[in-house]
Design an enzyme around this catalytic site. Sequence first.
Site, PDB file in Angstrom:
ATOM      1  N   HIS A 222      -1.079   0.557 -10.069  1.00 44.10           N
ATOM      2  CA  HIS A 222      -1.726  -0.437  -9.204  1.00 44.10           C
ATOM      3  C   HIS A 222      -2.290  -1.612 -10.023  1.00 44.10           C
ATOM      4  O   HIS A 222      -3.496  -1.851 -10.045  1.00 44.10           O
ATOM      5  CB  HIS A 222      -2.823   0.210  -8.346  1.00 44.10           C
ATOM      6  CG  HIS A 222      -3.142  -0.611  -7.124  1.00 44.10           C
ATOM      7  ND1 HIS A 222      -3.489  -0.068  -5.915  1.00 44.10           N
ATOM      8  CD2 HIS A 222      -3.172  -1.961  -6.932  1.00 44.10           C
ATOM      9  CE1 HIS A 222      -3.726  -1.027  -5.037  1.00 44.10           C
ATOM     10  NE2 HIS A 222      -3.522  -2.193  -5.647  1.00 44.10           N
TER      11      HIS A 222
ATOM     12  N   ARG B  49       0.849  -1.189   0.000  1.00 40.88           N
ATOM     13  CA  ARG B  49       0.000   0.000   0.000  1.00 40.88           C
ATOM     14  C   ARG B  49       0.883   1.238   0.000  1.00 40.88           C
ATOM     15  O   ARG B  49       1.925   1.273   0.688  1.00 40.88           O
ATOM     16  CB  ARG B  49      -0.898   0.023   1.244  1.00 40.88           C
ATOM     17  CG  ARG B  49      -2.131  -0.845   1.147  1.00 40.88           C
ATOM     18  CD  ARG B  49      -3.134  -0.326   0.105  1.00 40.88           C
ATOM     19  NE  ARG B  49      -4.303  -1.182  -0.025  1.00 40.88           N
ATOM     20  CZ  ARG B  49      -4.456  -2.155  -0.918  1.00 40.88           C
ATOM     21  NH1 ARG B  49      -3.491  -2.434  -1.779  1.00 40.88           N
ATOM     22  NH2 ARG B  49      -5.562  -2.868  -0.966  1.00 40.88           N
TER      23      ARG B  49
ATOM     24  N   GLU C 208      -3.904   7.352  -4.607  1.00 41.69           N
ATOM     25  CA  GLU C 208      -4.257   6.837  -5.941  1.00 41.69           C
ATOM     26  C   GLU C 208      -5.591   7.392  -6.408  1.00 41.69           C
ATOM     27  O   GLU C 208      -6.500   7.560  -5.586  1.00 41.69           O
ATOM     28  CB  GLU C 208      -4.321   5.310  -5.882  1.00 41.69           C
ATOM     29  CG  GLU C 208      -2.959   4.719  -5.615  1.00 41.69           C
ATOM     30  CD  GLU C 208      -3.008   3.200  -5.396  1.00 41.69           C
ATOM     31  OE1 GLU C 208      -4.049   2.582  -5.643  1.00 41.69           O
ATOM     32  OE2 GLU C 208      -1.983   2.668  -4.976  1.00 41.69           O
TER      33      GLU C 208
HETATM   34  C1  8YV Z   1      -6.790  -4.373  -6.301  1.00 39.90           C
HETATM   35  C2  8YV Z   1      -5.412  -4.814  -4.206  1.00 39.90           C
HETATM   36  O1  8YV Z   1      -6.316  -3.168  -6.783  1.00 39.90           O
HETATM   37  O2  8YV Z   1      -6.424  -6.800  -3.497  1.00 39.90           O
HETATM   38  C3  8YV Z   1      -5.893  -5.754  -3.175  1.00 39.90           C
HETATM   39  O3  8YV Z   1      -5.735  -5.438  -1.984  1.00 39.90           O
HETATM   40  O4  8YV Z   1      -4.791  -3.864  -3.909  1.00 39.90           O
HETATM   41  C4  8YV Z   1      -5.661  -5.100  -5.645  1.00 39.90           C
HETATM   42  O5  8YV Z   1      -5.735  -6.432  -5.892  1.00 39.90           O
HETATM   43  C5  8YV Z   1      -8.005  -4.016  -5.560  1.00 39.90           C
HETATM   44  O6  8YV Z   1      -8.287  -4.836  -4.512  1.00 39.90           O
HETATM   45  C6  8YV Z   1      -9.202  -3.949  -6.501  1.00 39.90           C
HETATM   46  O7  8YV Z   1     -10.354  -3.696  -5.791  1.00 39.90           O
END
Ligand code: 8YV
Length: 316
Positions: A276, A229, A258
């Site tokens: 991301h 993150r 983001e």
């Molecule tokens: C996706 C993520 O961007 O799973 C996560 O925690 O950061 C990524 O896989 C996100 O979850 C999409 O909603």
Amino acid sequence: MSELLILSAITDHMRSRIEAAFDATVLADVDQDAWLAQHGADVRFILTGGHLGVPADIFARLPNAEIISSNGVGYDGVDTDAANARGVPVCHTPNVLNQEVATTALMLYIAAQRNFEAEMANARSGNWEKSGNLPLARSADQRKIGILGLGRIGKAIAAKLAPFDPTIVYYGRSRQDVPFPYYDDLVAMARDCDALICVAPGGAATHHLIDRAVMDALGPEGVLVNVGRGSVVDEVALISALQEGRLGSAALDVFAAEPHIPEALRALPNVILTPHIGSATVETRHAMGDLAIDNLIAWKNGQPLISPVPESAGLL
Ligand code: 8YV
């Protein structure tokens, strides 16, 4: 009547599965205020994403919500305290994205180590012919690599790195039963490593864990990779460390705010930036969407949730 409210973006595959199993509404498709006033009390199930969560003003207008399914492994955007206070369990999508995010980490690590973006630009621009080769890069093999957040994805990263014959070490809240040396001091680990790969979750406990001291310890030849993150890295400190050459390079898939990436970061030659895309493949998003929906179907059918978050344990 609409029993399922969808707050996040969904794929076509998810849409067709949802249509077969639920009476659902996508909040972005309707007049939010009017719809919540008229139908908010009908909503029993919520589908959202880990960044967005369920904004407090919306949650307050869903008095009969029973379950929140968050599509993603990270759920730092979901207020689990607010959900617990209302007796609403939260589930997420662990495991199904481990390999994909590990691949993203590996791509970023190798690209940074081998100066891949600049090398590609040197070829594509015609500069190779005019000005010759760039300075030699550093090998991605036989490096000492520290992992911050040796959870499910961190272990997948370690496994994918194995053919590069690294020395893997890790830092985290506690020592684990793994064959890698443990550090209880992140600065000390960074000092000993060629590269630091961050796969830590967001939230208060990890906020700005990678600060100036960690970057300075990693040093002018050090590589920082972040697929966890953005909030884990002090982005202002990162920009100055990279500008001043106190940190060698950074390869980042996640950012503090983001989809905004600070211009100063985008302007730097010693960064590799991706928007991301950690889990962003057809196959993995398909699996994540399935798990997010399977949790909702299980709940609707009175069956145990497949992947609740630990914070909801007391409710189940
Ligand atoms: C996706 C993520 O961007 O799973 C996560 O925690 O950061 C990524 O896989 C996100 O979850 C999409 O909603």
